[in-house]
Write a protein that holds these residues in place. Structure first.
Motif, mmCIF file in Angstrom:
data_model
loop_
_atom_site.group_PDB
_atom_site.id
_atom_site.type_symbol
_atom_site.label_atom_id
_atom_site.label_comp_id
_atom_site.label_asym_id
_atom_site.label_seq_id
_atom_site.Cartn_x
_atom_site.Cartn_y
_atom_site.Cartn_z
ATOM 1 N N ASP A 20 -12.518 -9.571 8.165
ATOM 2 C CA ASP A 20 -11.521 -10.636 8.237
ATOM 3 C C ASP A 20 -10.137 -10.021 8.404
ATOM 4 N N GLU A 21 -9.307 -10.685 9.203
ATOM 5 C CA GLU A 21 -7.953 -10.180 9.396
ATOM 6 C C GLU A 21 -7.039 -10.703 8.305
ATOM 7 N N GLN A 22 -6.094 -9.869 7.892
ATOM 8 C CA GLN A 22 -5.139 -10.269 6.875
ATOM 9 C C GLN A 22 -3.786 -9.632 7.162
ATOM 10 N N TRP A 23 -2.746 -10.288 6.654
ATOM 11 C CA TRP A 23 -1.382 -9.781 6.799
ATOM 12 C C TRP A 23 -1.031 -8.976 5.555
ATOM 13 N N ILE A 24 -0.585 -7.742 5.744
ATOM 14 C CA ILE A 24 -0.267 -6.866 4.619
ATOM 15 C C ILE A 24 1.143 -6.311 4.751
ATOM 16 N N LEU A 25 1.660 -5.824 3.635
ATOM 17 C CA LEU A 25 2.929 -5.101 3.644
ATOM 18 C C LEU A 25 2.619 -3.662 4.055
ATOM 19 N N ALA A 26 3.233 -3.221 5.149
ATOM 20 C CA ALA A 26 2.924 -1.904 5.706
ATOM 21 C C ALA A 26 4.194 -1.162 6.062
ATOM 22 N N GLU A 27 4.010 0.091 6.415
ATOM 23 C CA GLU A 27 5.122 0.942 6.809
ATOM 24 C C GLU A 27 4.863 1.469 8.218
ATOM 25 N N VAL A 28 5.878 1.420 9.065
ATOM 26 C CA VAL A 28 5.727 1.883 10.445
ATOM 27 C C VAL A 28 5.629 3.408 10.469
ATOM 28 N N VAL A 29 4.614 3.902 11.166
ATOM 29 C CA VAL A 29 4.461 5.341 11.385
ATOM 30 C C VAL A 29 5.005 5.700 12.762
ATOM 31 N N ALA A 34 3.780 -23.120 -8.558
ATOM 32 C CA ALA A 34 4.936 -22.555 -7.858
ATOM 33 C C ALA A 34 5.236 -21.155 -8.391
ATOM 34 N N LEU A 35 5.372 -20.207 -7.466
ATOM 35 C CA LEU A 35 5.645 -18.814 -7.825
ATOM 36 C C LEU A 35 6.911 -18.343 -7.119
ATOM 37 N N LYS A 36 7.641 -17.425 -7.757
ATOM 38 C CA LYS A 36 8.895 -16.927 -7.211
ATOM 39 C C LYS A 36 8.645 -15.786 -6.221
ATOM 40 N N VAL A 37 9.316 -15.858 -5.061
ATOM 41 C CA VAL A 37 9.206 -14.818 -4.028
ATOM 42 C C VAL A 37 10.602 -14.520 -3.486
ATOM 43 N N PRO A 38 11.006 -13.237 -3.441
ATOM 44 C CA PRO A 38 12.340 -12.880 -2.931
ATOM 45 C C PRO A 38 12.478 -13.163 -1.436
ATOM 46 N N GLN A 39 13.726 -13.269 -0.968
ATOM 47 C CA GLN A 39 13.999 -13.490 0.458
ATOM 48 C C GLN A 39 13.348 -12.420 1.325
ATOM 49 N N ARG A 40 13.305 -11.199 0.831
ATOM 50 C CA ARG A 40 12.783 -10.057 1.574
ATOM 51 C C ARG A 40 11.348 -10.264 2.041
ATOM 52 N N TYR A 41 10.557 -10.984 1.254
ATOM 53 C CA TYR A 41 9.119 -11.049 1.502
ATOM 54 C C TYR A 41 8.627 -12.429 1.904
ATOM 55 N N ILE A 42 9.458 -13.158 2.651
ATOM 56 C CA ILE A 42 9.054 -14.467 3.182
ATOM 57 C C ILE A 42 9.315 -14.495 4.683
ATOM 58 N N LEU A 43 8.296 -14.938 5.427
ATOM 59 C CA LEU A 43 8.396 -15.014 6.889
ATOM 60 C C LEU A 43 7.865 -16.363 7.369
ATOM 61 N N PRO A 44 8.391 -16.849 8.490
ATOM 62 C CA PRO A 44 7.831 -18.094 9.055
ATOM 63 C C PRO A 44 6.422 -17.829 9.570
ATOM 64 N N ILE A 45 5.623 -18.866 9.602
ATOM 65 C CA ILE A 45 4.247 -18.717 10.095
ATOM 66 C C ILE A 45 4.262 -18.319 11.559
ATOM 67 N N LYS A 46 3.583 -17.217 11.887
ATOM 68 C CA LYS A 46 3.531 -16.723 13.261
ATOM 69 C C LYS A 46 2.605 -17.599 14.109
ATOM 70 N N ASP A 47 1.441 -17.898 13.565
ATOM 71 C CA ASP A 47 0.515 -18.800 14.242
ATOM 72 C C ASP A 47 -0.354 -19.431 13.182
ATOM 73 N N ARG A 48 -1.206 -20.343 13.594
ATOM 74 C CA ARG A 48 -2.018 -21.095 12.644
ATOM 75 C C ARG A 48 -3.277 -20.351 12.236
ATOM 76 N N LYS A 49 -3.595 -19.260 12.923
ATOM 77 C CA LYS A 49 -4.840 -18.547 12.685
ATOM 78 C C LYS A 49 -4.608 -17.435 11.677
ATOM 79 N N ARG A 50 -5.507 -17.291 10.677
ATOM 80 C CA ARG A 50 -5.457 -16.205 9.710
ATOM 81 C C ARG A 50 -6.092 -14.958 10.309
#
Length: 300
Positions: free
Chosen positions: A177-186, A284-300
């Motif tokens: 399954d595909e998932q969105w993760i916090l990553a670092e560019v190499v 409801a959970l707290k999330v900083p501005q740094r870690y919120i993004l608009p939905i890229k597409d509807r597919k997970r």
């Protein structure tokens, strides 16, 4: 070297702070004169033309002084942001034991040394600290628009995140399954339009797991906070569907914003999609501005 750059930036910041204080001291006599003029006016039943003209010229001078001091303060804030960035680079370099080199095969080096694995608790703490220390963008004028990657403002279409910068990356997990993760560019290969990214959370592994993904599967994170007082347009909206890092994890999940920041230190409140709850959403959970993004597409 980042250490030398940090020392230079700190010296420059010291000079800027001194100049800011000098501007403040230079402006004080004008403010004192304004106060004294108002005191003298109290004894008069009617304000004379003399006092009107004098106050007008004093206020013009005070406004000019305030503008100059504000410019110096903005320069100090920019320099502080630079110092924080350089400090993080020094810390990262010390923990990884090496730097980065470039090759001709891609825009960025794809053969960088791997960093040692960090315990998840320490990692989460550092991520929270990085989010709280994100610089706040301040407009220079009332009609100035926020720059790309300020809060919810999208990146430019040709933006390429630099090596070591954190991004949201879409990978295929062990269960396919595909998932969105916090990553670092190499690295980024300009010919293939593909990134090599590194999962920042690999506790229990001997090395961070790397993934090669297409450009559309890498989303840059905000590089500046939006100030609700001056730039509310750069915030996500209440009720908006977003991707956000679930607290105490490094994964992005779908959620709905229930409240937005009212000052620069506030976080968003997010209801995450969660089938384990009767209504399909987490509390409801707290999330900083740094870690919120608009939905890229509807597919997970």
């Amino acid at each position: 070297m980042a250490e030398n750059s940090l020392k230079t930036a700190l010296k420059e910041l010291h000079v800027l702070v001194k100049k800011t204080q000098e501007e403040r001291v230079r402006a004080e006599p004008t403010l004192v004169n304004i106060a004294r003029t108002h005191d003298k006016m109290k004894s008069e039943s009617k304000v004379s033309a003399y006092f009107k003209n004098k106050l007008k010229s004093l206020y013009v001078a005070a406004q000019d002084d305030a503008r100059k001091e504000a410019e110096m303060l903005h320069r100090c804030l920019d320099k502080i942001s630079e110092v924080k960035t350089l400090k993080n680079k020094v810390t990262t370099s010390a923990s990884s034991g090496g730097g980065q080199t470039k090759t001709g095969a891609s825009v960025f080096d794809s053969d960088q040394p791997r960093k040692p694995v960090m315990r998840r608790g320490v990692l989460i703490s550092l991520l929270q600290q990085a989010a709280s220390q994100l610089p706040v963008w301040k407009p220079q004028s009332s009609n100035q628009k926020p720059p790309p990657l300020c809060g919810a403002t999208p990146a430019e279409h040709n933006h390429v995140p630099k090596p070591a910068s954190q991004v949201c990356g879409r990978i295929r997990g062990q269960d396919s399954d595909e998932q969105w993760i916090l990553a670092e560019v190499v690295s980024y290969n300009a010919h293939l339009c593909k990134y090599t990214i590194e999962d920042i959370d690999e506790e229990g592994s001997t090395a961070r797991e790397r993934h090669v993904v297409t450009k559309r599967k890498v989303l840059p994170l905000p590089s500046m906070k939006a100030d609700p007082a001056t730039t509310p347009s750069a915030l996500h909206s209440k009720g908006q569907l977003v991707m956000a890092v679930y607290p105490q994890t490094t994964c992005f999940y779908k959620g709905v914003i229930t409240s937005v920041p009212t000052n620069v230190d506030d976080d968003y409140s997010v209801l995450f999609e969660d089938s384990s709850y009767p209504n399909g959403y987490s509390p409801a959970l707290k999330v900083p501005q740094r870690y919120i993004l608009p939905i890229k597409d509807r597919k997970r």
